[in-house]
Design an enzyme around this catalytic site. Structure first.
Site, PDB file in Angstrom:
ATOM      1  N   HIS A  22     -39.535 -18.393  16.039  1.00  0.00           N
ATOM      2  CA  HIS A  22     -38.876 -18.756  14.777  1.00  0.00           C
ATOM      3  C   HIS A  22     -37.843 -19.864  14.968  1.00  0.00           C
ATOM      4  O   HIS A  22     -37.461 -20.508  14.003  1.00  0.00           O
ATOM      5  CB  HIS A  22     -38.320 -17.525  14.046  1.00  0.00           C
ATOM      6  CG  HIS A  22     -37.050 -16.952  14.604  1.00  0.00           C
ATOM      7  ND1 HIS A  22     -37.031 -15.894  15.472  1.00  0.00           N
ATOM      8  CD2 HIS A  22     -35.757 -17.279  14.394  1.00  0.00           C
ATOM      9  CE1 HIS A  22     -35.781 -15.594  15.769  1.00  0.00           C
ATOM     10  NE2 HIS A  22     -34.994 -16.414  15.132  1.00  0.00           N
ATOM     11  N   ASP A  43     -42.124 -13.137  19.856  1.00  0.00           N
ATOM     12  CA  ASP A  43     -41.377 -14.214  19.190  1.00  0.00           C
ATOM     13  C   ASP A  43     -40.900 -15.282  20.188  1.00  0.00           C
ATOM     14  O   ASP A  43     -39.729 -15.341  20.534  1.00  0.00           O
ATOM     15  CB  ASP A  43     -40.184 -13.593  18.447  1.00  0.00           C
ATOM     16  CG  ASP A  43     -39.561 -14.552  17.442  1.00  0.00           C
ATOM     17  OD1 ASP A  43     -39.856 -15.763  17.506  1.00  0.00           O
ATOM     18  OD2 ASP A  43     -38.778 -14.091  16.595  1.00  0.00           O
ATOM     19  N   SER A  93     -30.632 -15.996  18.790  1.00  0.00           N
ATOM     20  CA  SER A  93     -32.081 -16.057  18.872  1.00  0.00           C
ATOM     21  C   SER A  93     -32.467 -17.021  19.969  1.00  0.00           C
ATOM     22  O   SER A  93     -31.940 -18.126  20.051  1.00  0.00           O
ATOM     23  CB  SER A  93     -32.668 -16.547  17.555  1.00  0.00           C
ATOM     24  OG  SER A  93     -32.852 -15.452  16.726  1.00  0.00           O
TER      25      SER A  93
HETATM   26  N1  ARG Z   1     -34.292 -11.616  12.013  1.00  0.00           N
HETATM   27  C1  ARG Z   1     -34.437 -12.585  13.040  1.00  0.00           C
HETATM   28  C2  ARG Z   1     -33.330 -13.639  12.906  1.00  0.00           C
HETATM   29  O1  ARG Z   1     -32.366 -13.410  12.253  1.00  0.00           O
HETATM   30  C3  ARG Z   1     -35.810 -13.167  13.057  1.00  0.00           C
HETATM   31  C4  ARG Z   1     -36.137 -14.062  11.918  1.00  0.00           C
HETATM   32  C5  ARG Z   1     -37.504 -14.697  11.971  1.00  0.00           C
HETATM   33  N2  ARG Z   1     -38.563 -13.838  11.536  1.00  0.00           N
HETATM   34  C6  ARG Z   1     -38.931 -13.652  10.235  1.00  0.00           C
HETATM   35  N3  ARG Z   1     -39.908 -12.817   9.983  1.00  0.00           N
HETATM   36  N4  ARG Z   1     -38.370 -14.273   9.250  1.00  0.00           N
HETATM   37  O2  ARG Z   1     -33.443 -14.814  13.029  1.00  0.00           O
HETATM   38  N1  GLU Z   2     -32.892 -13.685  14.671  1.00  0.00           N
HETATM   39  C1  GLU Z   2     -31.527 -14.057  14.835  1.00  0.00           C
HETATM   40  C2  GLU Z   2     -31.327 -15.552  15.093  1.00  0.00           C
HETATM   41  O1  GLU Z   2     -32.037 -16.378  14.566  1.00  0.00           O
HETATM   42  C3  GLU Z   2     -30.954 -13.236  15.907  1.00  0.00           C
HETATM   43  C4  GLU Z   2     -30.863 -11.897  15.409  1.00  0.00           C
HETATM   44  C5  GLU Z   2     -29.478 -11.549  15.009  1.00  0.00           C
HETATM   45  O2  GLU Z   2     -28.954 -12.013  14.000  1.00  0.00           O
HETATM   46  O3  GLU Z   2     -28.952 -10.767  15.795  1.00  0.00           O
HETATM   47  O4  GLU Z   2     -30.398 -15.965  15.737  1.00  0.00           O
END
Ligand code: ARG
Ligand code: GLU
Length: 722
Positions: free
Chosen positions: A86, A222, A653
């Site tokens: 991502h 990921d 991330s």
């Molecule tokens: N929650 C994670 C973050 O904050 C992963 C986001 C990407 N994945 C998604 N299905 N949108 O970045």
């Molecule tokens: N998916 C998050 C990011 O893009 C990390 C997850 C979080 O917020 O801890 O940095």
């Protein structure tokens, strides 16, 4: 009895400090002083110097800020960088077309000549960190207004940066910490030729999509890979076909031994923003006002976009990244509200505040300085509330309707002309064309019109009339108060939503373009919305916020002075931090216990043929059926993800998860649903970060994608078998 009570309070506070061993995002500079001992008790086998050392290569030299929004790490001596799928998604999407769909099918460069450059993408190394509080705060005093204070600080920083010892190709910046009580300088090295090396298909890299996002048990691979290119001297250089793979000072060794429950792990990266020291009134506002407002608007926006994406393959590609990012925070805020509620965050803050106030009141000197602090903060937050709500409404809505951005940019072209004549106009025009073509690539006027109709209806319905644009209200009245009708007339009349027409117009003589902007009705409306917002909301908001900032700075200083037994760490601010904690499952609710590992078996359990979120590529099913895991499996199973108690946030991330020896064991990409409130209130019982097991990453690269030549670049180790 009194003594007993006192002892009890002291004991309870001690317990909370001890049991919170996993909380904190620490500055690498101070690890030796503040954390090393505890890290070793928790299982770390290396020293703080191995992590951060400015005199010889240390782990920090393998960590990069990836594009300023994620983290990456160098995993080979040829500048190979690992980050999340991502995080690399924008690059993957930019190189995708309907025929050559890297989002759907993945991409792997077979040799370095096939690695794809990415305009605008960069990685930044941290060369060194210095405490510059004294120099920055020189001449600053408490009688200064906030703006006087800021300009004194800015002047000091500018002076400091001029003097700072660094190479010509290096850069520097200074950031405030602890609400501006301390300042740190970062010397950096930025590489701007970063090429895409590979990415798995979304059905692996984003397996489970939005349904599984922020959730455990998780089964997402990921990750994506890039390579840093440098000039012939290995120094930063703009993109050139002649650039060579960067030779790093340090690259991470990779452990094939995985982790067990209780094992030490640490996460090294660039966490974005946290608010660990808020007043209870502020926490309450987040839960009851701000998060709910933003969630409600995104509910509607997502429904609109989703409807179109399901019907149209082209829109699906165009809106994939936008949708994912809107939905990501939307879902996080919901988890945050739930978590703050379930852990009684407000109640805990209040208990803490009561203790703080008691100690302050017990000393005349402290009382004189800090006696009214909490009451003043509470009053200021009460004042802020309506304006904070209006701000969230305005910003959420206007940033979803893209016609609004186009109109804003056009009007800035006219402003550039009025301010600086032809020269200003031409300069602005150049930027404008890049901005517009970027926007239109991922734009569909029909989707935008529906967003306009849906969201501006909320703008009218859900907020006080005094914050609403009078022009919009008038137009709406002229359209029988029917927002759909108004939206239809705006989008049929304006040419701002039509790329060809607008681009052709921009080629016309300057005065003609400026006249067009002056007379465009929709641009006129946007100007009215902007000025209503700035007169009715931001003026008050900024004034109150400045007061709050000052109070918070004093509160931070006071807490450090009064709550002496507490170990303070600075809020995240996109600077390099280390967080550490043990691998551990958790109990999300009554009678439910989550294990700390997931396996490929779980991917197959979730598999739904043809599904948008849970399809699994045939090759992966085949490898699974034959248990063809190569050197990456463990006892006949393929590990996929695991969780630990590391305190992470957005920006982490792509951060490496390192074992006790500093070997790479995983790649951080998320947190669990129950614990997303850790930005405000970390709770060791339910806050966990989610990492993809490095063995799954290598398995996908090698066995699934057939890109084993990349694994050959890496240094694989077996720390548990020595
Ligand atoms: N929650 C994670 C973050 O904050 C992963 C986001 C990407 N994945 C998604 N299905 N949108 O970045
Ligand atoms: N998916 C998050 C990011 O893009 C990390 C997850 C979080 O917020 O801890 O940095």
């Amino acid at each position: 009895m009194k003594l007993f009570k006192k002892l009890l309070v002291a004991f309870l506070l001690l317990i909370t400090t001890i049991s919170r061993a996993d909380e904190g995002m620490w500055l690498p500079l101070f690890l030796q002083q503040l954390n090393e001992k505890q890290m070793k008790t928790m299982g770390m086998k290396i020293s703080a110097k191995d992590i951060y050392n400015i005199n010889s290569g240390s782990l920090k030299d393998a960590i990069v800020s990836f594009g300023g929004f994620c983290t990456g790490e160098v995993i080979s001596s040829k500048g190979l960088v690992l980050t999340n799928h991502h995080c690399g998604f924008d690059a993957i999407q930019n190189h995708s077309t309907l025929e050559r769909n890297y989002i759907r099918d993945g991409f792997w460069a077979k040799s370095q000549s096939e690695e794809i450059p990415n305009q605008g993408l960069f990685v930044t190394f941290i060369v060194r960190i210095e405490d510059v509080s004294k120099q920055v705060l020189n001449g600053v005093n408490i009688n200064m207004s906030e703006s006087e204070r800021q300009s004194a600080i800015d002047k000091n920083i500018a002076g400091l940066r001029k003097e700072v010892k660094k190479e010509s190709y290096q850069d520097s910046f200074v950031r405030p910490f602890f609400e501006g009580n301390q300042y740190f300088l970062f010397v950096t090295e930025t590489y701007r030729d970063v090429r895409l090396v590979g990415a798995p298909p979304s059905s692996i890299g984003n397996f489970g999509k939005d349904t599984d996002n922020w959730m455990w048990p998780r089964h997402t691979g990921d990750f994506s890979m890039f390579r840093i290119y440098a000039g012939k001297d290995n120094k930063p250089a703009e993109y050139s076909a002649d650039n060579i793979p960067y030779t790093p000072k340090k690259s991470l060794s990779i452990s094939l031994d995985g982790v067990n429950e209780g094992d030490f792990t640490m996460v090294f990266g660039f966490p974005g923003r946290t608010n660990q020291y808020l007043h209870s009134a502020a926490v309450q506002q987040v839960m009851e006002v701000n998060d709910p407002a933003k969630i409600a608007i995104r509910d509607k926006a997502l429904a609109v976009i989703d409807g179109f994406m399901r019907k149209d393959e082209q829109i699906k590609i165009q809106y994939a990244a936008k949708y994912a990012s809107i939905s990501n925070s939307w879902k996080k805020w919901q988890g945050e509200v739930l978590g703050l509620t379930s852990t009684n965050a407000v109640g805990k803050k209040k208990t803490y505040e009561t203790e703080f106030q008691k100690r302050v009141n017990a000393s005349p000197a402290l009382k004189e300085k800090y006696g009214n602090l909490l009451a003043d903060l509470e009053a200021a937050y009460t004042e802020l509330k309506p304006f904070g709500y209006a701000r969230d409404y305005y910003l959420e809505i206007t940033s979803r309707v893209e016609l609004y951005s186009i109109a804003g940019w056009m009007s800035s072209l006219r402003m550039a002309y009025e301010r600086d004549g032809q020269k200003g106009y031409e300069q602005r025009m150049k930027q404008l064309k890049t901005q517009l073509s970027g926007l239109y690539d991922e734009y569909n006027a029909e989707v935008d019109q529906k967003l306009f109709e849906t969201l501006l209806a909320m703008y009218i319905k859900d907020q006080d009339e005094k914050y609403q644009s009078p022009v919009l209200r008038k137009w709406l009245a002229e359209n029988n108060n029917d927002m759909a009708k108004l939206a239809a007339s705006v989008y049929s009349e304006t040419i701002l939503d039509e790329k060809e027409k607008l681009m052709t117009l921009l080629e016309k003589p300057m005065t003609e373009v400026v006249d067009f902007i002056k007379n465009e009705k929709w641009i006129g409306l946007v100007i009215d919305m902007v000025s209503t917002y700035s007169n009715k909301v931001t003026k008050n908001l900024n004034e109150i916020q400045a007061r709050i900032n000052k109070l918070n700075r004093t509160y931070m200083q006071a807490q450090m002075e009064v709550m002496k037994e507490k170990k303070f760490y600075p809020d995240a601010n996109s600077t390099l931090r280390v967080t550490y904690g043990n691998v551990k499952g958790y109990n999300p609710r009554d009678a439910v216990k989550y294990d700390f590992y997931t396996y490929l078996d779980g991917v197959m359990d979730k598999y739904k043929p043809g599904d948008y979120e849970f399809d699994v590529p045939e090759k992966l099913r085949e490898l699974y059926k034959n248990k063809d895991f190569g050197q990456y499996g463990n006892k006949g199973k393929m590990p996929v993800c695991f969780i630990a108690m590391n305190h992470t946030t957005g920006g982490n991330s792509g951060s490496p998860a390192l074992d006790a020896y500093g070997n790479l064991v995983g790649l951080n990409f998320d947190r669990v649903w129950e614990g997303t409130m850790s930005d405000i209130n970390y709770d060791p019982s339910i806050c966990r970060n989610i990492m993809v097991d490095i063995r799954y990453v290598l398995f996908v690269v090698d066995k699934y994608a057939g890109a084993g030549h990349l694994v050959k670049e890496m240094k694989l180790v077996h720390p548990k078998k020595k």
